[in-house]
Scaffold this active site. Structure first.
Site, short mmCIF file in Angstrom:
data_model
loop_
_atom_site.label_atom_id
_atom_site.label_comp_id
_atom_site.label_asym_id
_atom_site.label_seq_id
_atom_site.Cartn_x
_atom_site.Cartn_y
_atom_site.Cartn_z
N GLN A 67 0.73 -0.80 0.11
CA GLN A 67 0.11 0.33 -0.39
C GLN A 67 1.09 1.39 0.18
OE1 GLN A 67 -2.43 -1.52 3.59
NE2 GLN A 67 -4.00 -1.00 2.63
N GLY A 119 4.74 4.40 5.14
CA GLY A 119 3.60 3.09 6.23
C GLY A 119 3.86 1.56 5.92
N GLY A 120 4.87 1.67 5.98
CA GLY A 120 5.48 -0.41 6.33
C GLY A 120 4.37 -1.13 5.89
N HIS A 121 4.09 -0.31 5.23
CA HIS A 121 2.81 -1.82 4.02
C HIS A 121 3.39 -2.55 3.18
CE1 HIS A 121 -1.02 -0.55 6.22
NE2 HIS A 121 0.01 -0.46 7.66
N TYR A 122 4.69 -3.07 2.83
CA TYR A 122 4.82 -3.78 1.66
C TYR A 122 5.33 -4.91 2.04
CZ TYR A 122 7.52 0.64 3.61
OH TYR A 122 7.44 2.14 4.40
#
Ligand SMILES: Cc1cc2nc3c(=O)[nH]c(=O)nc-3n(C[C@H](O)[C@H](O)[C@H](O)COP(=O)(O)OP(=O)(O)OC[C@H]3O[C@@H](n4cnc5c(N)ncnc54)[C@H](O)[C@@H]3O)c2cc1C
Lengths: 260, 585
Positions: free
Chosen positions: B334, B503-506
């Site tokens: 994301q 965002g850390g959503h990788y």
């Protein structure tokens, strides 16, 4: 011997060295650049310097002892920086501006810190700050260098176009010069268009609103204006409240309990 | 010359939720486990008395120092990638517990549809619905199979919530009740209800009561102090590995955690197709060690999981030109297409927005997954619409400015002071798809401090990202209007991925599935062909669900731990029969 040296205060130094008579004491050299800026601006700002400062941290002129430059060497550079921060966050009816809040000294200190020195950035080459507008920080220079380069450019332009130092120009002229940096119309060595201004802007705002431990937000002046109370254990009892809660600010020093 | 250490049963790389869960489960089962963590040791008292916005929200104190290594990034496969140099735009977890310490705690399960997105899309809309450039895949596991692992993770982590009215009925209720409701959340819920939607209280990793988890770890009720996301909790009141799984693992003498242990290679025996251990550098001394192990578990987050395999020559690198290879394929996440929505400015309301908690929020699932008909829509999937009350400190609050307000000077100051606590934002947590042109490999130019190539991300939006983003903005705008904001500003969809990794959503790149032609690991996150190597984390997501990823990472970690024990104790070899769709062989 050492004891004697300690007792030999700054005042004594001024007397014996004869500098005091030179008339620069209240100005640039010791009075604090920021102090001198007050007088060059609005008279109402002449302030009560240091009225709130605690005994041992205040110098003889009433300003905090840690109000001194450790990164910006040239006085004129720092005065330019300070004047620019005041344009970014001006004093108004809401309360103090960037200078009174200590933002210029905040920035000077940040320049010497890991942030200004880019100590936590990937700084291996090859570098090309012109290669992309969307890859964030790509400069070879550090943030501190970018600020210095930018401030020197501001002085250069002021002298070229207006025959005077930036900090002596009127508010509108200062604003229009800053706008040229913001839009990227003026380039700053080593920085992509607009980057210097964005850095200056964000560091000014941080100087206004960061915990006072960093040297800005003097006397919680920033927090008072924005009605931010600072850190607390929690807000369990207030979190459901319908009313906005106005609470006296307290910073990290209070939160940690001090004691040392 | 690396010194060879004594052999252990299992070596785990990384101590976030992924590595922490695996470590705890294997330690509990009596295995000799060594966990290696690149960062420093952090304990609870590191986070006491440090509620400091500048340090954590603007200087990223808790994120990885990028001096030694980062990731390079580009949009097109023929571009030169540039390194992401500043933690302003690259935030990776580090130290004990990794990003799982500074996460916000927003908790969702993925939907049954999302685990079988390809087959269910075909079933409902026909194969033509799937764009040609999209690598849409099933996960090789169903929601029904995932349920018990979700439950295990949620009970370990002490999540507080209520039943989402649109989600499958839970087997067991959430272990804790939902968080408190604030005026802003109520405003959102009332407006959504008026529009016929189904809002509910966001499930939270913030404790809502004092709680003892099934491993006997004690957590305390959250006090809504607001120093939460990007901060470590000072009170064991936000669930994290330090308070739970790492503590549990540490209760066992057969578990050892070594900090400042930077793993550089998986040691690999090509003839046997077996991992034999890992090579790491002690970042205190600079000395190198080989840690031999019967089982190797990579749980070092999506970036390092991919990169360590590539540096070690394990797996077949994906090549977008030939479309062959699986490692690095289906990299997703994301990025800046998600979390758009609408912002509202209120003249007459002033909210206590400096109070809050990472996962204090309200949400709804009406536009999540396939909960709404996609027949006439130009995208697949969905997401939640959320209003969050994180609790914002002064620097952040000073940025609440209606469009057209200057960002400095007299008008800025006046306006920002006015709107600091009169601004609410809602957003859409949209799905993110995988495409043939998005992948990771090793960068040809930039290296880390040891001279090893950095990971290179090649990523651009597909049509799905743009279209779903626009859809989310429209829905959020409707809700914000109903909330009665005086100024409603719809978000704007960016044209392209902007290389911001905050965002850390990788996710993706070492994806799971049932077919080794299109996946790297099976549904136990065991590598196809390398039986004793497990790669745990969001790297396994074939595409990103329409919700925050962490509970699914935690659930998969429980499943991987179960698989590792099966592998060690019962049936050495592959735990899952491959289901090859092509008849190439
Ligand atoms: C600000 C922020 C807020 C978030 N909020 C939420 C949320 O509300 N809800 C949600 O679901 N998700 C959230 N996330 C995402 C969440 O943080 C991650 O999904 C989760 O932490 C991933 O867990 P992990 O164990 O895979 O990785 P991590 O927790 O990052 O752990 C990986 C560990 O591996 C270590 N490591 C890496 N490389 C090496 C190496 N070479 N050698 C040794 N060790 C290594 C790292 O130091 C790290 O400790 C958020 C992320 C961020 C950045």
């Amino acid at each position: 011997m050492a004891d004697q040296e300690k007792k030999f205060s700054r005042r004594d130094f001024l007397k014996t060295s004869g500098v005091a008579a030179g008339g620069i004491v209240g100005g640039a050299m010791f009075g604090g650049v920021v102090g001198s800026l007050y007088s060059s601006q609005d008279d109402t700002q002449t302030a009560e310097p240091g009225t709130e400062t605690e005994g041992e941290t205040a110098s003889s002129d009433g300003e905090p002892l840690d109000d001194a430059r450790t990164y910006f060497s040239r006085r004129e550079d720092f005065e330019t920086l300070a004047a620019a921060t005041e344009r970014i966050y001006p004093e108004d009816d809401n309360g103090p501006g960037a200078i009174e809040l200590g933002a210029p000294y905040f920035i000077d200190r940040q320049c010497n810190e890991f942030w200004g020195r880019n100590a936590r950035e990937y700084m291996m080459g090859p570098f090309d700050y012109t290669a992309s507008a969307t890859h964030g920080y790509q400069a070879k220079i550090t943030r501190a260098e970018m600020l210095l380069n930018g401030v020197r450019r501001m002085r250069e332009l002021s002298l070229e176009d207006h025959d005077d130092e930036f900090y002596n120009l009127d508010e509108d002229t200062q604003i229009s010069i800053l706008e040229d940096f913001e839009s990227g119309d003026v380039d700053v060595p080593g920085a992509a268009p607009g980057d210097f201004f964005n850095l200056l802007r964000s560091m000014t705002i941080q100087g206004v609103y960061a915990d006072p431990v960093y040297g800005g937000n003097r006397d919680y002046g920033g927090w008072r204006m924005i009605q931010f109370p600072g850190p607390r254990m929690g807000w369990t009892n207030e979190i459901e409240s319908e009313e906005f809660q106005e609470i006296e600010p307290e910073g990290l020093r209070t939160y940690q309990g001090g004691g040392m | 010359m690396a010194e060879e250490l004594d052999r252990v049963d299992v070596v785990v790389v990384g101590t976030g939720w992924a590595g922490g869960v695996v470590s705890a489960e294997l330690a509990k089962a009596g295995k000799n486990v060594v966990a290696l963590e690149k960062g420093e040791e952090k304990v609870r008292s590191d986070y006491i008395g440090v509620k400091d916005e500048l340090r954590f929200d603007n200087r990223y104190d808790i994120m990885q120092n990028l001096k030694g290594d980062t990731v390079t990034s580009r949009n097109e496969i023929d571009e030169t990638a540039l390194p992401i140099r500043s933690p302003q735009t690259m935030q990776i977890g580090i130290d004990t517990g990794g990003a799982s310490v500074h996460w916000a705690g927003a908790t969702y399960r993925y939907w049954p549809y999302e685990f079988e997105m390809r087959s269910q899309t075909i079933e409902r809309y026909g194969e033509d619905k799937i764009p040609e450039d999209m690598n849409l895949q099933d996960w090789g596991i169903t929601y029904e199979e995932m349920e018990p692992y979700y439950e295990q993770w949620e009970y370990m982590a002490g999540i507080g919530g209520e039943q989402d009215p649109l989600a499958p009925e839970r087997n067991r209720p959430w272990p804790n009740p939902p968080m408190k409701e604030t005026p802003s959340l109520r405003l959102f819920k009332d407006a959504a209800t008026n529009l016929g939607l189904h809002p509910y209280q966001l499930a939270a990793g913030n404790m809502t009561e004092n709680y003892e988890n099934p491993d006997g770890e004690q957590l305390n009720a959250c006090m809504y102090c607001s120093y939460c996301t990007r901060h470590g909790c000072d009170f064991d009141a936000k669930s994290d590995p330090i308070a739970t799984v790492i503590k549990t693992a540490n209760r066992h003498d057969n578990f050892e955690l070594r900090h400042k242990a930077n793993v550089r290679r998986v040691l690999y025996d090509e003839d046997e197709n077996m991992a034999t251990g890992v090579l790491y550098v002690d970042e205190n001394t600079g000395l190198e060690y080989e840690q031999p192990a019967d089982v190797v578990v990579l749980a070092a987050f999506a970036f390092a999981n991919n990169r360590l395999l590539m540096l070690s020559g394990i797996g077949e690198q994906y090549d977008p030109e030939t479309r062959e290879g699986t490692l690095g394929r289906n990299f997703n996440g994301q990025y800046n297409h998600a979390f758009h929505g609408a912002t509202g400015y209120f003249e007459n309301e002033k909210f206590n927005l400096y109070m809050g908690a990472g996962a204090l929020g309200a949400t709804l699932s009406d536009y999540a997954a396939d909960n709404f008909d996609h027949t006439d829509l130009d995208f697949l999937g969905g997401g939640a619409i959320e209003l969050r009350q994180y609790g914002y400190a002064a620097i952040t609050s000073s940025g609440n400015l209606p469009e057209g307000t200057p960002s400095w000077g007299r008008e800025y100051k006046d306006t920002s002071l006015k709107y600091a606590y009169r601004t609410l934002t809602i957003w859409y947590t949209a799905n993110a798809m995988s495409y043939w042109h998005n992948y990771v490999d090793l960068d040809p130019t930039y290296t880390d401090e040891y001279g090893d190539p950095l990971l290179r991300v090649t990523y651009k939006f597909g049509d799905n990202e743009r279209n779903i983003g626009e859809f989310g903005i429209e829905r959020c705008t409707e809700i914000m209007e109903e909330m009665g904001a005086d100024i409603v500003e719809p978000g704007t969809m960016p044209e392209e991925f902007n290389h911001v990794y905050t965002g850390g959503h990788y996710t993706g790149g070492v994806v799971m599935g049932d077919d080794p032609e299109t996946s790297v690991v099976n549904s136990y996150l065991q590598m196809w062909d390398v039986d004793n190597l497990f790669v745990v984390g969001g790297s396994a997501f074939p595409q990103h669900g329409g919700h925050h990823p962490t509970p699914t990472i935690g659930a998969l970690a429980y499943r991987a731990a179960e698989g590792i024990l099966m592998y060690m104790d019962e049936e050495e070899g592959q735990l899952v029969q491959a289901n090859r769709k092509s008849n190439l062989i």
